[in-house]
Design a protein around this motif. Structure first.
Motif, short mmCIF file in Angstrom:
data_model
loop_
_atom_site.label_atom_id
_atom_site.label_comp_id
_atom_site.label_asym_id
_atom_site.label_seq_id
_atom_site.Cartn_x
_atom_site.Cartn_y
_atom_site.Cartn_z
N VAL A 1 7.56 18.87 3.00
CA VAL A 1 8.80 18.08 2.91
C VAL A 1 8.42 16.62 3.04
O VAL A 1 7.62 16.26 3.92
N ASP A 2 8.99 15.78 2.18
CA ASP A 2 8.71 14.34 2.24
C ASP A 2 9.31 13.79 3.55
O ASP A 2 10.49 14.00 3.83
N ILE A 3 8.49 13.08 4.32
CA ILE A 3 8.99 12.62 5.63
C ILE A 3 10.05 11.52 5.50
O ILE A 3 10.84 11.31 6.41
N GLU A 4 10.08 10.83 4.33
CA GLU A 4 11.09 9.79 4.13
C GLU A 4 12.39 10.38 3.60
O GLU A 4 13.44 10.25 4.20
N SER A 5 12.27 11.08 2.44
CA SER A 5 13.49 11.56 1.75
C SER A 5 13.95 12.93 2.21
O SER A 5 15.06 13.33 1.92
N LYS A 6 13.08 13.64 2.93
CA LYS A 6 13.34 15.02 3.39
C LYS A 6 13.48 16.00 2.21
O LYS A 6 13.97 17.12 2.36
N GLU A 7 13.03 15.57 1.03
CA GLU A 7 13.05 16.48 -0.13
C GLU A 7 11.90 17.48 -0.04
O GLU A 7 10.81 17.13 0.43
N ILE B 1 0.86 -1.18 0.00
CA ILE B 1 0.00 0.00 0.00
C ILE B 1 0.90 1.23 0.00
O ILE B 1 1.79 1.36 0.84
N LYS B 2 0.62 2.13 -0.96
CA LYS B 2 1.45 3.35 -1.06
C LYS B 2 1.24 4.20 0.20
O LYS B 2 0.11 4.47 0.61
N LYS B 3 2.35 4.60 0.78
CA LYS B 3 2.27 5.41 2.01
C LYS B 3 2.05 6.88 1.66
O LYS B 3 2.51 7.35 0.62
N VAL B 4 1.39 7.58 2.56
CA VAL B 4 1.28 9.04 2.42
C VAL B 4 2.46 9.62 3.19
O VAL B 4 2.59 9.40 4.40
N THR B 5 3.31 10.36 2.49
CA THR B 5 4.55 10.84 3.13
C THR B 5 4.72 12.36 3.03
O THR B 5 5.78 12.88 3.38
N LEU B 6 3.69 13.05 2.53
CA LEU B 6 3.82 14.50 2.33
C LEU B 6 2.83 15.24 3.24
O LEU B 6 1.66 15.42 2.89
N PRO B 7 3.26 15.65 4.41
CA PRO B 7 2.32 16.27 5.37
C PRO B 7 1.71 17.56 4.85
O PRO B 7 2.40 18.39 4.25
N ARG B 8 0.41 17.71 5.11
CA ARG B 8 -0.30 18.93 4.69
C ARG B 8 -0.24 19.97 5.80
O ARG B 8 -0.66 19.68 6.93
N PRO B 9 0.26 21.17 5.49
CA PRO B 9 0.21 22.23 6.50
C PRO B 9 -1.23 22.45 6.95
O PRO B 9 -2.15 22.48 6.13
#
Ligand code: EPS
Length: 386
Positions: free
Chosen positions: A325-331, A101-109
């Motif tokens: 910011v991507d929580i995995e890659s920090k990009e 299952i694709k993870k959600v990794t981009l937090p919404r302000p």
């Protein structure tokens, strides 16, 4: 903050459904699933809602605490199924799944995403967002509608109207001959719950423009209760005061960011002589020449209408996302986006009505008590002052 009532909700936005328990309602209150469903349908209305409201037709199933149409005094259990669940059985499966299952990794302000993953150590924001979704308010409205029924039994009514969406204000005063039944009827007829038909068009256009540009809108609404006796709440301790109880439950709704009771903030810019509500005697009872206090003085109801105004923030999920910011890659990347509502202010007003119903039913039971509705009515008629 509730003294006599307890309620709990459970459920994820795209899980099987929502569960709720309300305890402390006296026996013999007439209640039907249909009465709850009427309130649930009101919460689903409003211009600016997204695709989800076309999927759901919220229906309450009463599982406990009611027999032959009357409450038993035992906990009332309610189930509401999520129709959308059938599209989420893998993604939201209770059991482990083989599929990735694709993870959600981009937090919404503005959403619970970032604080939630930091708090719990999750690597998938979905573990937070599902429960922090406004879907949860469905169950609050279901349980709150039982409190509303109790209040109506003793002549207390609760209604709402939207006074502002984004920068469009509806200053239309509520006509003095409007009962709260009429106010709710008129507001329910409007796709934005406002009274002024010209402002209604402007609000709708404003929502459509925001939607087109991938944005969202908040607003302000008013919740009013009438038919209250003197003395709900108490001046004697901080947590007994009625305004403490109302504001804490109201501010428990994620999207609510501001509260004002009576003329609240504008009163801060006036003289005392302009603000305080002068007292008169009509030969039978005390009257007030104004209601700037919004029905509460010294932490107690003063037999005037309770007037609460709430500010709702714009919904944080944006189709034109903000920076994140991507929580995995920090990009650096754009925030997560998925199906959303451009504006849910009209629905929020119904949720706030329900929140007020919990507090008023609770404070009424605290003051007058009774194991059954008959006993409650006897206690009210023998000692309530209006
Ligand atoms: C919400 C997102 C949307 C809203 C939802 C709250 O749901 P979905 O992600 O399924 O499109 O429609 O509100 C409800 C489901 C509801 O019943 O009010 C969110 O992220 O808070």
């Amino acid at each position: 903050m509730l003294k006599k009532l307890t309620f709990l909700t459970a459920g994820e936005s795209h899980g099987r459904g929502l569960l709720g328990i309300l305890d402390g309602i006296p026996a013999s209150l007439d209640i039907s699933e249909n009465e709850i469903n009427i309130q649930l349908a009101r919460r689903q209305m409003g211009h600016g809602r997204g695709g989800r409201m076309k999927i759901e037709t919220d229906k309450a199933e009463i599982w406990s605490g009611v027999r032959h149409g009357k409450t038993l005094g035992s906990p009332i259990g309610i189930l509401i199924q999520n129709k959308d669940w059938e599209n989420w059985t893998e993604k939201m499966s209770v059991e482990p799944v083989d599929e990735t299952i694709k993870k959600v990794t981009l937090p919404r302000p503005g959403h619970a995403d970032l604080a939630g993953i930091q708090k719990y150590g999750f690597d998938d924001i979905r573990n937070v967002l599902e429960r922090s979704s406004a879907r949860e308010t469905t169950m609050r409205v279901a349980l709150g509608s039982i409190c509303r029924k109790l209040l109506e039994e003793v002549g207390i009514q609760v209604a709402s109207r939207v006074t502002q969406i984004h920068s469009i204000k509806d200053d239309f005063p509520i006509p003095s001959d409007y009962s709260l039944d009429i106010l709710n009827k008129k507001a329910d007829e409007s796709p934005v719950r406002c009274l002024d038909k010209n402002k209604e068009v402007e609000m709708i256009n404003c929502i459509d423009d925001a939607k087109t540009s991938g944005d969202s809108l908040g607003g302000i609404f008013e919740v009013i209760a009438t038919g209250l006796p003197y003395g709900l709440g108490a001046h004697t301790q901080w947590d007994k005061k009625l305004q403490t109880r109302i504001s804490s439950i109201m501010m428990s709704v994620n999207a609510f960011k501001g509260i004002e009771i009576g003329n609240g903030f504008s009163g801060g810019m006036k003289f005392g002589s302009e603000v305080h509500d002068e007292i008169g005697w009509d030969g039978n009872k005390f009257i007030r020449h104004s209601n700037n206090a919004g029905g509460i003085e010294g932490g107690m109801s003063n037999a005037q209408p309770i007037v609460v105004r709430m500010a709702m923030k714009p919904i944080p999920t944006l189709m034109k996302p903000l920076r994140s910011v991507d929580i995995e890659s920090k990009e650096n990347k754009d925030a997560h986006k998925e199906r959303t509502d451009a504006c849910a202010v009209p629905a929020a007003a119904i949720i706030a009505e329900s929140m007020l119903c919990f507090v008023l039913a609770d404070a009424l039971l605290e003051k007058f008590g009774g194991d059954s509705i008959e006993q409650l009515k006897i206690h009210i008629s023998s000692s309530a002052k209006y």
